[in-house]
Scaffold this motif. Structure first.
Motif, PDB file in Angstrom:
ATOM      1  N   ARG A 206       0.833  -1.201   0.000  1.00 31.29           N
ATOM      2  CA  ARG A 206       0.000   0.000   0.000  1.00 31.29           C
ATOM      3  C   ARG A 206       0.874   1.259   0.000  1.00 31.29           C
ATOM      4  O   ARG A 206       0.579   2.228  -0.709  1.00 31.29           O
ATOM      5  CB  ARG A 206      -0.899  -0.028   1.239  1.00 31.29           C
ATOM      6  CG  ARG A 206      -1.782   1.189   1.399  1.00 31.29           C
ATOM      7  CD  ARG A 206      -2.546   1.103   2.716  1.00 31.29           C
ATOM      8  NE  ARG A 206      -3.298   2.321   2.952  1.00 31.29           N
ATOM      9  CZ  ARG A 206      -4.502   2.572   2.463  1.00 31.29           C
ATOM     10  NH1 ARG A 206      -5.102   1.685   1.700  1.00 31.29           N
ATOM     11  NH2 ARG A 206      -5.121   3.705   2.723  1.00 31.29           N
ATOM     12  N   TRP A 207       1.942   1.239   0.769  1.00 31.66           N
ATOM     13  CA  TRP A 207       2.847   2.395   0.831  1.00 31.66           C
ATOM     14  C   TRP A 207       3.501   2.642  -0.525  1.00 31.66           C
ATOM     15  O   TRP A 207       3.579   3.785  -0.990  1.00 31.66           O
ATOM     16  CB  TRP A 207       3.900   2.134   1.902  1.00 31.66           C
ATOM     17  CG  TRP A 207       4.976   3.165   1.982  1.00 31.66           C
ATOM     18  CD1 TRP A 207       4.917   4.364   2.629  1.00 31.66           C
ATOM     19  CD2 TRP A 207       6.284   3.091   1.392  1.00 31.66           C
ATOM     20  NE1 TRP A 207       6.104   5.042   2.486  1.00 31.66           N
ATOM     21  CE2 TRP A 207       6.963   4.280   1.732  1.00 31.66           C
ATOM     22  CE3 TRP A 207       6.942   2.131   0.634  1.00 31.66           C
ATOM     23  CZ2 TRP A 207       8.262   4.530   1.325  1.00 31.66           C
ATOM     24  CZ3 TRP A 207       8.236   2.382   0.225  1.00 31.66           C
ATOM     25  CH2 TRP A 207       8.883   3.568   0.569  1.00 31.66           C
TER      26      TRP A 207
ATOM     27  N   GLN B 265       0.977   4.057  -3.061  1.00 37.15           N
ATOM     28  CA  GLN B 265       0.718   5.482  -2.869  1.00 37.15           C
ATOM     29  C   GLN B 265       1.856   6.332  -3.427  1.00 37.15           C
ATOM     30  O   GLN B 265       1.620   7.418  -3.981  1.00 37.15           O
ATOM     31  CB  GLN B 265       0.519   5.775  -1.385  1.00 37.15           C
ATOM     32  CG  GLN B 265      -0.777   5.218  -0.825  1.00 37.15           C
ATOM     33  CD  GLN B 265      -0.902   5.441   0.668  1.00 37.15           C
ATOM     34  OE1 GLN B 265       0.069   5.756   1.346  1.00 37.15           O
ATOM     35  NE2 GLN B 265      -2.086   5.251   1.202  1.00 37.15           N
ATOM     36  N   TYR B 266       3.076   5.829  -3.299  1.00 36.33           N
ATOM     37  CA  TYR B 266       4.204   6.589  -3.842  1.00 36.33           C
ATOM     38  C   TYR B 266       4.165   6.622  -5.371  1.00 36.33           C
ATOM     39  O   TYR B 266       4.389   7.667  -5.987  1.00 36.33           O
ATOM     40  CB  TYR B 266       5.520   5.982  -3.365  1.00 36.33           C
ATOM     41  CG  TYR B 266       6.733   6.635  -3.954  1.00 36.33           C
ATOM     42  CD1 TYR B 266       7.144   7.891  -3.520  1.00 36.33           C
ATOM     43  CD2 TYR B 266       7.469   6.005  -4.959  1.00 36.33           C
ATOM     44  CE1 TYR B 266       8.258   8.504  -4.069  1.00 36.33           C
ATOM     45  CE2 TYR B 266       8.578   6.611  -5.517  1.00 36.33           C
ATOM     46  CZ  TYR B 266       8.977   7.851  -5.063  1.00 36.33           C
ATOM     47  OH  TYR B 266      10.067   8.464  -5.617  1.00 36.33           O
TER      48      TYR B 266
ATOM     49  N   SER C 163       1.581   6.386  -7.168  1.00 38.29           N
ATOM     50  CA  SER C 163       0.377   7.094  -7.613  1.00 38.29           C
ATOM     51  C   SER C 163       0.482   8.603  -7.448  1.00 38.29           C
ATOM     52  O   SER C 163      -0.480   9.314  -7.754  1.00 38.29           O
ATOM     53  CB  SER C 163      -0.850   6.583  -6.835  1.00 38.29           C
ATOM     54  OG  SER C 163      -1.068   5.215  -7.077  1.00 38.29           O
TER      55      SER C 163
ATOM     56  N   LEU D  26      -4.887   8.296  -5.394  1.00 42.06           N
ATOM     57  CA  LEU D  26      -4.526   8.848  -4.083  1.00 42.06           C
ATOM     58  C   LEU D  26      -5.766   9.069  -3.225  1.00 42.06           C
ATOM     59  O   LEU D  26      -5.759   8.803  -2.010  1.00 42.06           O
ATOM     60  CB  LEU D  26      -3.763  10.162  -4.260  1.00 42.06           C
ATOM     61  CG  LEU D  26      -2.313  10.077  -4.724  1.00 42.06           C
ATOM     62  CD1 LEU D  26      -1.707  11.476  -4.800  1.00 42.06           C
ATOM     63  CD2 LEU D  26      -1.491   9.205  -3.784  1.00 42.06           C
TER      64      LEU D  26
ATOM     65  N   TYR E 182      -6.961   5.644  -2.021  1.00 39.40           N
ATOM     66  CA  TYR E 182      -6.088   5.108  -0.980  1.00 39.40           C
ATOM     67  C   TYR E 182      -6.412   5.734   0.374  1.00 39.40           C
ATOM     68  O   TYR E 182      -6.376   5.068   1.413  1.00 39.40           O
ATOM     69  CB  TYR E 182      -4.624   5.368  -1.323  1.00 39.40           C
ATOM     70  CG  TYR E 182      -3.979   4.281  -2.136  1.00 39.40           C
ATOM     71  CD1 TYR E 182      -3.905   2.971  -1.670  1.00 39.40           C
ATOM     72  CD2 TYR E 182      -3.418   4.560  -3.381  1.00 39.40           C
ATOM     73  CE1 TYR E 182      -3.307   1.971  -2.416  1.00 39.40           C
ATOM     74  CE2 TYR E 182      -2.827   3.564  -4.139  1.00 39.40           C
ATOM     75  CZ  TYR E 182      -2.772   2.275  -3.647  1.00 39.40           C
ATOM     76  OH  TYR E 182      -2.184   1.281  -4.391  1.00 39.40           O
ATOM     77  N   ASP E 183      -6.702   7.036   0.363  1.00 36.99           N
ATOM     78  CA  ASP E 183      -7.040   7.710   1.610  1.00 36.99           C
ATOM     79  C   ASP E 183      -8.447   7.333   2.077  1.00 36.99           C
ATOM     80  O   ASP E 183      -8.724   7.319   3.289  1.00 36.99           O
ATOM     81  CB  ASP E 183      -6.940   9.225   1.415  1.00 36.99           C
ATOM     82  CG  ASP E 183      -7.190   9.990   2.693  1.00 36.99           C
ATOM     83  OD1 ASP E 183      -6.347   9.924   3.597  1.00 36.99           O
ATOM     84  OD2 ASP E 183      -8.241  10.650   2.783  1.00 36.99           O
TER      85      ASP E 183
ATOM     86  N   SER F 152      -8.835   2.318   3.548  1.00 36.85           N
ATOM     87  CA  SER F 152      -7.580   1.937   4.184  1.00 36.85           C
ATOM     88  C   SER F 152      -7.664   0.490   4.667  1.00 36.85           C
ATOM     89  O   SER F 152      -8.694  -0.181   4.509  1.00 36.85           O
ATOM     90  CB  SER F 152      -7.271   2.870   5.359  1.00 36.85           C
ATOM     91  OG  SER F 152      -8.313   2.792   6.323  1.00 36.85           O
TER      92      SER F 152
ATOM     93  N   ASN G 151       0.251   5.017   6.672  1.00 40.08           N
ATOM     94  CA  ASN G 151      -0.212   6.341   6.256  1.00 40.08           C
ATOM     95  C   ASN G 151       1.013   7.228   6.043  1.00 40.08           C
ATOM     96  O   ASN G 151       1.521   7.852   6.975  1.00 40.08           O
ATOM     97  CB  ASN G 151      -1.132   6.960   7.302  1.00 40.08           C
ATOM     98  CG  ASN G 151      -1.663   8.317   6.870  1.00 40.08           C
ATOM     99  OD1 ASN G 151      -1.698   8.622   5.681  1.00 40.08           O
ATOM    100  ND2 ASN G 151      -2.063   9.137   7.832  1.00 40.08           N
TER     101      ASN G 151
END
Length: 415
Positions: free
Chosen positions: A44-45, A48-49, A51, A176, A179-180, A183, A249
């Protein structure tokens, strides 16, 4: 410690409790539970990077396809990239604590130069219950269509390229936001945390050094006051759990979180530089260093052999050597014959006549004798017409070929 405080009867009860906890603590699959949680958090981390909306591809397309060195062309290019950066600022303001503290209101975005006052009025005039980060991208699409009508974008292919890069940029902003929004379930984080700390609570009791049950084990039993390896295991598992909790997060204010404000400043500076200062601002065309030399020159000491493939230097040698000092003998190259791997039984019948005609050509020498014998007139035999002579010659050749070994082999191959 229990030996100094507890009585003999209490020590016996404690030893039973320790053995019981040590037995059932092994049933908790800590490696699986904690490893799966950290793996999902890391994926997931990293997602997010990747994206994060970077305008690099979009600014290259805008700089190369929106033409015009006048003020109108410059204004179009800068406005298009400002709309793209405004969309990323709006989405990061919704998910990042650092960006939210930097731009607390929309007026702060106007003051920073990402949006004009008129654009703020239009944005507030358009009512929506959901996040409005996508509205500047809609302005981008409409402005690109207007530039196509004005002739700033030369053809529809260039406009399509602009729209494709715009959609890729918008999809990253959308990822993004999702993703927020969605979770990792909180209950799974709680289960992992409870499992880790309960596991080491049981290990703290179950891995105490007690008297062995069998007398033979006393010889190999090492009596230590501090369970060193249990403490090391606790540090590893607890640190692993903390890593998963920190990277779940990455848009916070921790030291290991993403520097979102720095990324925003970098994006606006690089995009404006690409579409404005660098547009049609090319260096002079000169002959390069390798205009005559076809490749870079290196000293002979630093030259390395170029890999050309594992079979490039292959030699046809006999690999079996009778003596170590004996030189290998070269194996002569033989021409490989083409082999038909498909079944030929069904082809023999259909191509029988063709094969007979081909064999007639191959065995022409044997047919010449028959031809000469038929052509010589005999006193006792009346000569035949030319058509009948040709038919007779073909029949004789056919009989001879049926007796030939090539035809016999083909017939034997038939099922």
């Amino acid at each position: 410690m229990q030996r100094c405080v507890l009585t003999d009867q209490q020590q016996e009860v404690f030893e039973r409790l320790a053995r019981h906890c040590n037995k059932f603590a092994k049933l908790i699959p800590m490696s699986f539970v904690l490893g799966f949680y950290v793996t999902q958090a890391f994926q997931r981390w990293w997602g997010q990077y990747t994206s994060f909306p970077l305008p690099d591809n979009l600014m290259m397309v805008v700089s190369g396809n929106v033409h015009g060195t006048d003020e109108r062309g410059r204004l179009l290019r800068r406005t298009l990239m400002r709309y793209a950066n405004l969309s990323s600022v709006l989405i990061l303001r919704s998910i990042s604590t650092r960006v939210r503290k930097r731009f607390q209101t929309l007026e702060d975005i106007v003051e920073a130069g990402f949006m004009t006052t008129d654009e703020l009025k239009k944005l507030n005039h358009l009512y929506s219950d959901f996040n409005k980060y996508w509205m500047p991208l809609a302005w981008f699409a409409n402005l690109a269509s207007q530039a196509r009508k004005e002739g700033r974008v030369k053809d529809d292919i260039a406009l399509r390229l602009l729209m494709d890069e715009l959609n890729n940029y918008r999809s990253k902003c959308s990822m993004l936001f999702h993703y927020d929004w969605i979770s990792i379930p909180l209950v799974y984080t709680q289960v992992v945390t409870v499992a880790v700390y309960s596991f080491f609570t049981f290990c703290l009791i179950g891995r105490q050094f007690v008297k062995p049950e069998k007398p033979d084990e006393d010889k190999i039993h090492l009596d230590l006051y501090v369970p060193i390896f249990t403490l090391l295991e606790f540090f590893f598992y607890a640190g692993w759990l903390k890593v998963g909790e920190l990277i779940i997060n990455p848009f916070g204010e921790d030291d290991d979180d993403f520097e979102t404000n720095q990324l925003i400043d970098r994006n606006i500076q690089v995009s404006m530089l690409a579409v404005d200062d660098m547009h049609q601002n090319l260096p002079l065309l000169e002959k390069d260093k390798y205009w005559v030399d076809k490749g870079p020159s290196y000293p002979s000491a630093t030259m390395k052999p170029v890999f050309m493939g594992s079979t490039h230097d292959m030699r046809y040698y006999d690999t079996i050597l009778e003596d170590e000092n004996e030189e290998p003998l070269p194996i002569p190259k033989t021409q490989m014959l083409a082999i038909n791997v498909w079944p030929t039984t069904h082809k023999v019948r259909r191509q029988k006549n063709k094969s007979l005609q081909q064999l007639c050509l191959c065995s022409r020498s044997r047919c010449e004798d028959e031809r000469s014998r038929l052509e010589q007139p005999s006193k006792a035999i009346i000569p035949l017409p030319p058509q009948q002579q040709n038919m007779t010659m073909q029949l004789v050749c056919h009989e001879k070929l049926l007796e030939s070994p090539e035809t016999a082999e083909q017939e034997n191959e038939e099922p």
